[in-house]
Design an enzyme around this catalytic site. Structure first.
Site, PDB file in Angstrom:
ATOM      1  N   CYS A 110       0.865  -1.176   0.000  1.00 41.11           N
ATOM      2  CA  CYS A 110       0.000   0.000   0.000  1.00 41.11           C
ATOM      3  C   CYS A 110       0.900   1.223   0.000  1.00 41.11           C
ATOM      4  O   CYS A 110       1.881   1.263   0.752  1.00 41.11           O
ATOM      5  CB  CYS A 110      -0.887  -0.010   1.243  1.00 41.11           C
ATOM      6  SG  CYS A 110      -1.966   1.422   1.353  1.00 41.11           S
ATOM      7  N   HIS A 153      -8.868  -4.053  -2.206  1.00 40.43           N
ATOM      8  CA  HIS A 153      -7.960  -3.248  -1.378  1.00 40.43           C
ATOM      9  C   HIS A 153      -8.351  -1.762  -1.457  1.00 40.43           C
ATOM     10  O   HIS A 153      -8.459  -1.084  -0.426  1.00 40.43           O
ATOM     11  CB  HIS A 153      -6.525  -3.470  -1.877  1.00 40.43           C
ATOM     12  CG  HIS A 153      -5.474  -2.636  -1.210  1.00 40.43           C
ATOM     13  ND1 HIS A 153      -4.425  -3.176  -0.511  1.00 40.43           N
ATOM     14  CD2 HIS A 153      -5.301  -1.286  -1.151  1.00 40.43           C
ATOM     15  CE1 HIS A 153      -3.666  -2.199  -0.042  1.00 40.43           C
ATOM     16  NE2 HIS A 153      -4.169  -1.040  -0.420  1.00 40.43           N
ATOM     17  N   GLU A 154      -8.580  -1.278  -2.682  1.00 40.76           N
ATOM     18  CA  GLU A 154      -8.923   0.142  -2.857  1.00 40.76           C
ATOM     19  C   GLU A 154     -10.322   0.436  -2.315  1.00 40.76           C
ATOM     20  O   GLU A 154     -10.550   1.488  -1.712  1.00 40.76           O
ATOM     21  CB  GLU A 154      -8.814   0.541  -4.336  1.00 40.76           C
ATOM     22  CG  GLU A 154      -7.422   0.395  -4.936  1.00 40.76           C
ATOM     23  CD  GLU A 154      -6.337   1.071  -4.119  1.00 40.76           C
ATOM     24  OE1 GLU A 154      -6.586   2.162  -3.583  1.00 40.76           O
ATOM     25  OE2 GLU A 154      -5.235   0.493  -3.991  1.00 40.76           O
ATOM     26  N   HIS A 157     -10.258   1.130   1.272  1.00 39.75           N
ATOM     27  CA  HIS A 157      -9.799   2.486   1.636  1.00 39.75           C
ATOM     28  C   HIS A 157     -10.988   3.447   1.781  1.00 39.75           C
ATOM     29  O   HIS A 157     -10.969   4.354   2.615  1.00 39.75           O
ATOM     30  CB  HIS A 157      -8.852   3.041   0.580  1.00 39.75           C
ATOM     31  CG  HIS A 157      -7.414   2.639   0.762  1.00 39.75           C
ATOM     32  ND1 HIS A 157      -6.715   2.878   1.922  1.00 39.75           N
ATOM     33  CD2 HIS A 157      -6.534   2.038  -0.083  1.00 39.75           C
ATOM     34  CE1 HIS A 157      -5.469   2.437   1.779  1.00 39.75           C
ATOM     35  NE2 HIS A 157      -5.334   1.919   0.576  1.00 39.75           N
TER      36      HIS A 157
HETATM   37 NI    NI Z   1      -3.606   0.985  -0.163  1.00 43.50          NI
END
Ligand code: NI
Length: 182
Positions: A110, A153-154, A157
């Site tokens: 990340c 993953h995004e 966020h």
């Molecule tokens: Ni990330």
């Protein structure tokens, strides 16, 4: 041009907050952040340019990583050596996912985490996302394997979730036998 120091570090509390829905038309600020993110991510994966501009190699960037708590992210995926597909997902949702789960064997990375992290991050092997493009048109996109991991993953966020939050604290390799390594 975006610089590596413009990207928030995990210690910044904004990264742990839930981002807000985007309204259309897209503001000039958001258009610029999206285009700057595409440029950063693409250059960061091109040999020579990453060193030249001191970029950390990365495939995805969520708005919150640049201090903008809006629900969108950019992914630049190298599908063949030095060939890239770019995805911009605004107000995304995961509308379906595989039963099968996978994890990245070498560990996820990340741009906001600057340390070694040990453990398994469980992800779906395939996901279908529904989102809006920069013109406000709805579309769906399917990701599998590495691209599916990046989408998840995004997407995390946008909800203030870091990949490290998905690693079991007591047993970082929990359920490893139930998942496939990629
Ligand atoms: Ni990330």
């Amino acid at each position: 041009m975006l610089k590596t120091k413009d990207i928030l570090d995990e210690k910044d509390e904004r990264l742990h907050k839930v981002s807000e829905e985007v309204t259309f038309p897209l503001s000039d600020i958001d258009k610029k952040l999206i285009n700057d993110s595409i440029e950063y991510l693409t250059n960061s994966q091109i040999e020579g340019l990453a060193e030249k501009y001191d970029l950390r190699p990365g495939m995805g960037m969520a708005a919150v990583q640049l201090g903008r708590l809006k629900r969108y992210f950019v992914v630049v995926h190298e599908y063949e050596p030095q060939k890239f597909n770019t995805y911009v997902l605004i107000n995304p949702e995961i509308i379906s996912n595989s039963e099968e789960r996978i994890y990245v064997d070498e560990g996820e990375g990340c741009l906001s985490i600057n340390r070694e992290v040990v453990g398994i991050v469980p992800r779906y092997a395939r996901v279908t996302m529904r989102a809006y493009d920069m013109d406000g048109n709805m579309f769906t996109v399917r990701g599998r394997e590495e691209l599916a991991v990046v989408f998840q993953h995004e997407f995390d966020h946008l909800n203030g979730i870091m990949f490290t939050d998905r690693i079991d604290k007591k047993n970082p390799f929990k359920d490893q036998d139930k998942m496939r390594a990629i």
